[in-house]
Every structure is written in structure tokens, then in C-alpha cells.
Design a protein around this motif. Structure first.
Motif, PDB file in Angstrom:
ATOM      1  N   ALA A   1       1.196  -1.257  -0.326  1.00  0.00           N
ATOM      2  CA  ALA A   1       0.175   0.128   0.379  1.00  0.00           C
ATOM      3  C   ALA A   1       1.076   1.144   0.018  1.00  0.00           C
ATOM      4  O   ALA A   1       1.823   1.340   0.269  1.00  0.00           O
ATOM      5  CB  ALA A   1      -0.885  -0.235   1.206  1.00  0.00           C
ATOM      6  N   PRO A   2       0.237   2.417  -0.678  1.00  0.00           N
ATOM      7  CA  PRO A   2       0.839   3.988  -0.320  1.00  0.00           C
ATOM      8  C   PRO A   2       1.852   3.934   1.041  1.00  0.00           C
ATOM      9  O   PRO A   2       0.937   4.041   2.165  1.00  0.00           O
ATOM     10  CB  PRO A   2      -0.060   4.610  -0.795  1.00  0.00           C
ATOM     11  CG  PRO A   2      -0.627   4.135  -2.015  1.00  0.00           C
ATOM     12  CD  PRO A   2      -0.700   3.175  -0.949  1.00  0.00           C
ATOM     13  N   PRO A   3       3.173   4.463   1.248  1.00  0.00           N
ATOM     14  CA  PRO A   3       3.015   4.589   1.609  1.00  0.00           C
ATOM     15  C   PRO A   3       3.300   5.693   3.249  1.00  0.00           C
ATOM     16  O   PRO A   3       2.191   6.455   2.120  1.00  0.00           O
ATOM     17  CB  PRO A   3       5.188   4.614   2.203  1.00  0.00           C
ATOM     18  CG  PRO A   3       4.662   5.114   0.769  1.00  0.00           C
ATOM     19  CD  PRO A   3       3.409   4.629  -0.034  1.00  0.00           C
ATOM     20  N   THR A   4       3.107   5.755   4.282  1.00  0.00           N
ATOM     21  CA  THR A   4       2.601   7.131   5.228  1.00  0.00           C
ATOM     22  C   THR A   4       3.776   7.894   5.147  1.00  0.00           C
ATOM     23  O   THR A   4       5.260   7.284   4.201  1.00  0.00           O
ATOM     24  CB  THR A   4       2.128   7.043   6.589  1.00  0.00           C
ATOM     25  OG1 THR A   4       3.341   5.405   7.324  1.00  0.00           O
ATOM     26  CG2 THR A   4       1.001   5.537   6.474  1.00  0.00           C
TER      27      THR A   4
ATOM     28  N   LEU B   1      -7.999   0.805 -12.745  1.00  0.00           N
ATOM     29  CA  LEU B   1      -8.649   1.955 -11.367  1.00  0.00           C
ATOM     30  C   LEU B   1      -9.080   2.493 -11.205  1.00  0.00           C
ATOM     31  O   LEU B   1      -9.626   3.155 -10.729  1.00  0.00           O
ATOM     32  CB  LEU B   1      -6.461   2.142 -10.949  1.00  0.00           C
ATOM     33  CG  LEU B   1      -5.559   0.804 -10.418  1.00  0.00           C
ATOM     34  CD1 LEU B   1      -4.441   1.872 -10.708  1.00  0.00           C
ATOM     35  CD2 LEU B   1      -6.119   0.366  -9.271  1.00  0.00           C
ATOM     36  N   GLU B   2      -9.196   3.131 -12.927  1.00  0.00           N
ATOM     37  CA  GLU B   2     -10.354   4.367 -12.868  1.00  0.00           C
ATOM     38  C   GLU B   2     -11.396   3.884 -12.967  1.00  0.00           C
ATOM     39  O   GLU B   2     -12.385   4.041 -12.382  1.00  0.00           O
ATOM     40  CB  GLU B   2      -9.392   5.086 -14.442  1.00  0.00           C
ATOM     41  CG  GLU B   2      -8.858   5.950 -14.529  1.00  0.00           C
ATOM     42  CD  GLU B   2      -8.132   6.052 -15.595  1.00  0.00           C
ATOM     43  OE1 GLU B   2      -7.136   7.201 -15.362  1.00  0.00           O
ATOM     44  OE2 GLU B   2      -8.259   5.891 -17.346  1.00  0.00           O
ATOM     45  N   GLY B   3     -11.874   2.201 -13.134  1.00  0.00           N
ATOM     46  CA  GLY B   3     -13.612   2.173 -13.474  1.00  0.00           C
ATOM     47  C   GLY B   3     -13.581   2.152 -12.217  1.00  0.00           C
ATOM     48  O   GLY B   3     -14.984   2.151 -11.907  1.00  0.00           O
ATOM     49  N   MET B   4     -13.216   1.551 -11.393  1.00  0.00           N
ATOM     50  CA  MET B   4     -13.466   0.467  -9.832  1.00  0.00           C
ATOM     51  C   MET B   4     -13.806   2.229  -9.046  1.00  0.00           C
ATOM     52  O   MET B   4     -14.147   1.643  -8.392  1.00  0.00           O
ATOM     53  CB  MET B   4     -11.834   0.208  -9.494  1.00  0.00           C
ATOM     54  CG  MET B   4     -11.695  -1.419 -10.065  1.00  0.00           C
ATOM     55  SD  MET B   4     -13.219  -3.018  -9.296  1.00  0.00           S
ATOM     56  CE  MET B   4     -12.354  -3.396  -7.643  1.00  0.00           C
TER      57      MET B   4
ATOM     58  N   PRO C   1      -8.786   7.689  -4.916  1.00  0.00           N
ATOM     59  CA  PRO C   1      -7.336   7.477  -6.023  1.00  0.00           C
ATOM     60  C   PRO C   1      -6.395   7.798  -4.676  1.00  0.00           C
ATOM     61  O   PRO C   1      -6.166   8.433  -4.362  1.00  0.00           O
ATOM     62  CB  PRO C   1      -7.435   7.735  -7.098  1.00  0.00           C
ATOM     63  CG  PRO C   1      -8.244   8.497  -7.101  1.00  0.00           C
ATOM     64  CD  PRO C   1      -9.579   8.217  -5.706  1.00  0.00           C
ATOM     65  N   ALA C   2      -5.232   6.758  -5.025  1.00  0.00           N
ATOM     66  CA  ALA C   2      -3.736   7.662  -4.433  1.00  0.00           C
ATOM     67  C   ALA C   2      -3.101   7.063  -5.152  1.00  0.00           C
ATOM     68  O   ALA C   2      -2.759   6.928  -6.751  1.00  0.00           O
ATOM     69  CB  ALA C   2      -3.067   6.144  -3.469  1.00  0.00           C
ATOM     70  N   PHE C   3      -2.079   8.036  -5.371  1.00  0.00           N
ATOM     71  CA  PHE C   3      -0.736   8.682  -6.579  1.00  0.00           C
ATOM     72  C   PHE C   3       0.173   8.716  -6.299  1.00  0.00           C
ATOM     73  O   PHE C   3       0.873   8.742  -5.226  1.00  0.00           O
ATOM     74  CB  PHE C   3      -1.172   9.793  -7.307  1.00  0.00           C
ATOM     75  CG  PHE C   3      -2.505  10.071  -7.600  1.00  0.00           C
ATOM     76  CD1 PHE C   3      -2.583  10.084  -9.361  1.00  0.00           C
ATOM     77  CD2 PHE C   3      -3.525  10.616  -7.302  1.00  0.00           C
ATOM     78  CE1 PHE C   3      -3.651   9.856  -9.733  1.00  0.00           C
ATOM     79  CE2 PHE C   3      -5.288  10.383  -7.862  1.00  0.00           C
ATOM     80  CZ  PHE C   3      -5.196  10.346  -9.100  1.00  0.00           C
TER      81      PHE C   3
ATOM     82  N   ASN D   1       0.818   8.884 -11.052  1.00  0.00           N
ATOM     83  CA  ASN D   1       0.144   7.745 -11.719  1.00  0.00           C
ATOM     84  C   ASN D   1      -1.116   6.829 -10.457  1.00  0.00           C
ATOM     85  O   ASN D   1      -0.398   6.841  -9.512  1.00  0.00           O
ATOM     86  CB  ASN D   1       1.726   6.831 -11.904  1.00  0.00           C
ATOM     87  CG  ASN D   1       1.829   7.128 -13.325  1.00  0.00           C
ATOM     88  OD1 ASN D   1       1.253   7.231 -14.736  1.00  0.00           O
ATOM     89  ND2 ASN D   1       3.224   6.898 -13.259  1.00  0.00           N
ATOM     90  N   ILE D   2      -1.803   6.529 -11.189  1.00  0.00           N
ATOM     91  CA  ILE D   2      -2.271   6.176  -9.660  1.00  0.00           C
ATOM     92  C   ILE D   2      -1.773   4.896  -9.806  1.00  0.00           C
ATOM     93  O   ILE D   2      -1.845   3.989 -10.603  1.00  0.00           O
ATOM     94  CB  ILE D   2      -4.334   6.011 -10.559  1.00  0.00           C
ATOM     95  CG1 ILE D   2      -5.252   6.941 -10.370  1.00  0.00           C
ATOM     96  CG2 ILE D   2      -4.820   5.295  -9.086  1.00  0.00           C
ATOM     97  CD1 ILE D   2      -5.787   6.414 -11.577  1.00  0.00           C
ATOM     98  N   ILE D   3      -1.516   4.494  -8.433  1.00  0.00           N
ATOM     99  CA  ILE D   3      -0.672   3.499  -7.997  1.00  0.00           C
ATOM    100  C   ILE D   3      -1.395   2.890  -7.237  1.00  0.00           C
ATOM    101  O   ILE D   3      -1.697   1.292  -7.099  1.00  0.00           O
ATOM    102  CB  ILE D   3       1.001   3.046  -8.138  1.00  0.00           C
ATOM    103  CG1 ILE D   3       0.791   5.004  -6.362  1.00  0.00           C
ATOM    104  CG2 ILE D   3       1.372   4.165  -8.493  1.00  0.00           C
ATOM    105  CD1 ILE D   3       0.214   4.430  -5.002  1.00  0.00           C
TER     106      ILE D   3
END
Length: 465
Positions: free
Chosen positions: A3-6, A70-73, A80-82, A86-88
Motif C-alpha cells: 500500500a502507499p507508504p505513510t 483503477l479508474e473504472g473501480m 485514488p492514491a497517486f 500515476n494512480i498506483i
């Protein structure tokens, strides 16, 4: 896994080892607060040629992409997280019930589920997620399949996701093992995260989970194909882990030594080589250096910088033993699979651990196994699975005993579905495998050698979500 880091600013610098120990110990919870967190990865592909989806299309190209997924979900409430532009990842909201959707290195799509109270809740979450994925995938001519190893794509054919940590890992992996890149780009798993009540409870759960991980690998073996054909291994995912990076993988013999507890795990993690530090939105490559040096401000390239607790959390996500300790225990030994097995994996472990009598019975099952026996199981089951020999019997015999304990544990939990059923029904997929003595991988091989006539196109047609 990622997951994206804090950000570092959210917590102050860590001053002492005791703070790291206290962090792990803070995971202890009363049984009334225990939850179930399920994670599962799956391979996306383009309908038509079954090729992996790239993150995005190059100018002038068309076709299904990970970015489009990712966009459709997002229509379902995912936020979204970037990383850069880029959405990652997608983060859960009140509408989704929490959780997150993240990308593994080769575009494997992962749901990291919310912490839920019952297996009924967990399986509802799985069904909802797969329905959402199927809805979006159907609109862009994509499909998804649950397996432990990508059956046809080569490393050269596998796209790379635009996440900074993966670039660092990709450069480092070939230095420490021959299969690390396969692990990153061509494997997929289902995992469950479970709570403990105290240090003593954690120790017993951890020992059971490590010892039984090869048994679970055998029951869920679901990856017999590599580069479009069988290669004689029933769980290629598990086989890959045998030569990925010995410093951060495996069966952790020290967990079974007298005196093991949170402190000993911290000492282990302090010396596991780091991959990166996240600073100002950028991943800094510190691969091969230790968190112990970081604590002393001695990281090359970040001299004088000291870690926050966020850095410690990030580092713990880069340690990959068969069972992993955070503020919960994460069981990591199963191949990805179809939806029934996504529910069965957490059911198996919840049955063993969330009833005290069953936990004691599970410990009795494994408590006299030696380090050499545990390691031999770990190395043999990728090939032989349920037929692996152990003492005067087989892994299948152990699986039968463990399944009986898990069923009793779920019966004792008595968590109703609101009608007339408890949680034991979620073990049906495990019961099918254990009753037949045939792994999912062997069932697929029978189809490959028979009905499919060696054509793996049929695998996607019959096994996709």
C-alpha cells in the motif's frame, strides 16, 4: 504487499529499540476485538490473446490496461492514491467498507480487505470485490484469473508497474537469489491476517502458523504451469520462494527457540537488509543496509537521518517469511485461486486460532516437529504437495487432522450467518481437496492432459473469475 507508504512527518523519530518492541506488542487485543483481514492477488489479462495488461497504453495503442481498471473501480467508492501522476492504488471509504486495492510489481491486482468480524463478512467482501472487478473488466475487454503463478507470461513479457519501490527491488533481487524477479512479477497469493491476545498467544500462534504453512501450501497448490506448459511442480509460487532471498524468507527457526517473543523478532527485523526509505514522495535506494544502522543515523546516502515509526512499518512490509509478524500475524503460504478458496483460506486459519481448544490441538499436532523436519516439508511440498512424506505418513494425513481441528474451531465459534449456518461451510473447498487427496494443481493437469489437449487457452476459459 505494498500500500502507499505513510509520510515521515506523521510520527516522531524512533529513539530506542524498546519503541519497536512496543509497536509490535501494541497489536495485542482482547478476543472480543479480534478481526479477520484477507488479502488476495489475481492476474489480469487482455481478452483475445490472454496477454498481461500494461499499466497504460503507449500513444496510438489500444487495449485493456491496469490504469483503466483503477479508474473504472472508482465508481464503487474507491479513492485514488497517486505516485507522481500515476494512480498506483485505491483506498477504501465508508462506501467500500474500508480496505484498499494495490498493484503488485507485474500488475497483479490485490484486494487488501478490511478487518472484519466473521467469515461471513469476509466472503461477502470477496464476492463484492470480484463482482466489481468483473464489471469493470468486462467493459474494457479484460479478464482476471486466480492462480499461484502466471501460466504463460514470461518475465520479458510482463509489464512493470510505475512504483518506485519496485524499481529498487528489481535491481536488488538478482543479487540475493535466482528467483526474486519471478516472485515479484509472476506469483500471486491469498493471505489472512489474524490477531493475538498477548505475547504468549502470539508465540504459540506463530509457531503453529510456520509449522503448518507447508501443509496449507499443499492443500492450496494451484500453479503447475510455467511458460505455457507443466514443469513438474504443483506450486510454482512456493518453489520460487525457495530461492528468492534467504535473508528475508523461509521458516524462521529462531521462532521455535526458548525465549522467543517480540524482542527477538525485532532483533531479526533490524538486521534484515532494507530496500528503501520514503522521503518527500520519493523512494531512496538503501538496499542491503540495515535498519539497525538507520537507527544510528548511519545509512549511506541518508547520513544523520533517523527513522520514524512509519519507516519501521514500511520496513516490516519488506520481510517475507512464510508467516509474518506485524501487529498481527500474516499467513503467507497459499497460492491464489478461485473465489471458493479465497474464502476457505481464512476459514482454515480462523478455525485453528480463534478458538482456544482448537489452537491447543493445533499446537499438539506440531509441537514435536524438529527444525529439520519443518525445513524438509517446506522444501518438498512445492513438488509433491499432499503426497510429501512425513515420518511414517504423508502431508495428506496431517491435512486431515488439521482440517478436523479447524472445523471444530469454527463450530465452537458459532458465528451464525443469520439463518441456520455457522462458518464451517467456508471450508468446503478444503474438504474437497482433502477428501479426494488431489490438489487443485493436479486437477488442472488432468484437464491439460485430457480434455484440453495441451491447450492452455482452456485454462482461462474455465478458471477465470
Amino acid at each position: 504487499m505494498s500500500a502507499p507508504p505513510t509520510t515521515r512527518e506523521t510520527t516522531p523519530p524512533v529513539e530506542t529499540r524498546d519503541e519497536l518492541v512496543a509497536y509490535l506488542a501494541s497489536g495485542s487485543k482482547p478476543e472480543t476485538d479480534w478481526r479477520i483481514g484477507t488479502e488476495h492477488e489475481k492476474f489480469g489479462y487482455r481478452i483475445g490473446d490472454f496477454s498481461p495488461m500494461p499499466y497504460d497504453n503507449a500513444p496510438g495503442e489500444t487495449g485493456a490496461t491496469v490504469k483503466a481498471m483503477l479508474e473504472g473501480m472508482q465508481r464503487f467508492g474507491w479513492e485514488p492514491a497517486f505516485e507522481g501522476d500515476n494512480i498506483i492504488a485505491l483506498m477504501g471509504s465508508d462506501k467500500t467498507g474500508g480496505g484498499s486495492i494495490t498493484l503488485e510489481p507485474g500488475g497483479q491486482f490485490e484486494l487488501s480487505g478490511a478487518p472484519l468480524e466473521t467469515l461471513h463478512d469476509t466472503c461477502d467482501e470477496v464476492h463484492t470485490h470480484l463482482d466489481q472487478v468483473a464489471t469493470v473488466a468486462g467493459e474494457i475487454d479484460a479478464g482476471f484469473i486466480g492462480l499461484g503463478f502466471a501460466p504463460r507470461r514470461s518475465l520479458a513479457d510482463t509489464p512493470v508497474m510505475p512504483k518506485g519501490r519496485y524499481g529498487i527491488m528489481r535491481n536488488y533481487m538478482p543479487k540475493v537469489g535466482s528467483r526474486g524477479l519471478d516472485m515479484m512479477f509472476r506469483t500471486a497469493t491469498v493471505q489472512v491476517n489474524l490477531d493475538f491476545s498477548s505475547e504468549a498467544d502470539m508465540v504459540q500462534m506463530y509457531r503453529i502458523s510456520l509449522a503448518l504453512q507447508p501443509i496449507v501450501t499443499s492443500i492450496f497448490a494451484n500453479s503447475p504451469f510455467v511458460d505455457g506448459k507443466p514443469n513438474g511442480v504443483l506450486s510454482n509460487r512456493a518453489n520460487v520462494w525457495l530461492d528468492t532471498d534467504k535473508h528475508r524468507t523461509g521458516m524462521l527457526p529462531f521462532v521455535f527457540e526458548d525465549g522467543f517473543g517480540f524482542e527477538q523478532y525485532v532483533d531479526y527485523a533490524l538486521d534484515v537488509p532494507m530496500y528503501f526509505v520514503h522521503r518527500n514522495g520519493t523512494y531512496v535506494d538503501v538496499s542491503g543496509q540495515s535498519f539497525r544502522d538507520f537507527m544510528q543515523g548511519k545509512l549511506k546516502g541518508l547520513e544523520g537521518d533517523r527513522p520514524s515509526m512509519d519507516d519501521w512499518e514500511n520496513h516490516l512490509t519488506t520481510i517475507f517469511p512464510e508467516a509474518r509478524l506485524k501487529r498481527f500475524i500474516e499467513m503467507r503460504g497459499a497460492d491464489g485461486g478461485p473465489w471458493r478458496r479465497l474464502c476457505a483460506l481464512p476459514a482454515f486459519w480462523v478455525g485453528l486460532f480463534y478458538d482456544k481448544a482448537s489452537q491447543e490441538a493445533a499446537f499438539d499436532l506440531v509441537k514435536d516437529w524438529t527444525e529439520e523436519e519443518r525445513e524438509q516439508l517446506h522444501r518438498d511440498v512445492p513438488v509433491h504437495a499432499l503426497n510429501t512424506r512425513f515420518r511414517d505418513h504423508t502431508v495428506l494425513d496431517i491435512a486431515r487432522d488439521a482440517l478436523a481441528i479447524a472445523k471444530q474451531g469454527l463450530k465452537a465459534r458459532a458465528r451464525s450467518d443469520g439463518f441456520d449456518g455457522d462458518e464451517r461451510g467456508f471450508l468446503a473447498a478444503v474438504e474437497t481437496t482433502v477428501d479426494s487427496g488431489r490438489t487443485p494443481a493436479e486437477e488442472m493437469l488432468d484437464l491439460y492432459n485430457g480434455k484440453w489437449q495441451g491447450n492452455l487457452d482452456n485454462l482461462f476459459a474455465e478458471y477465470s473469475y
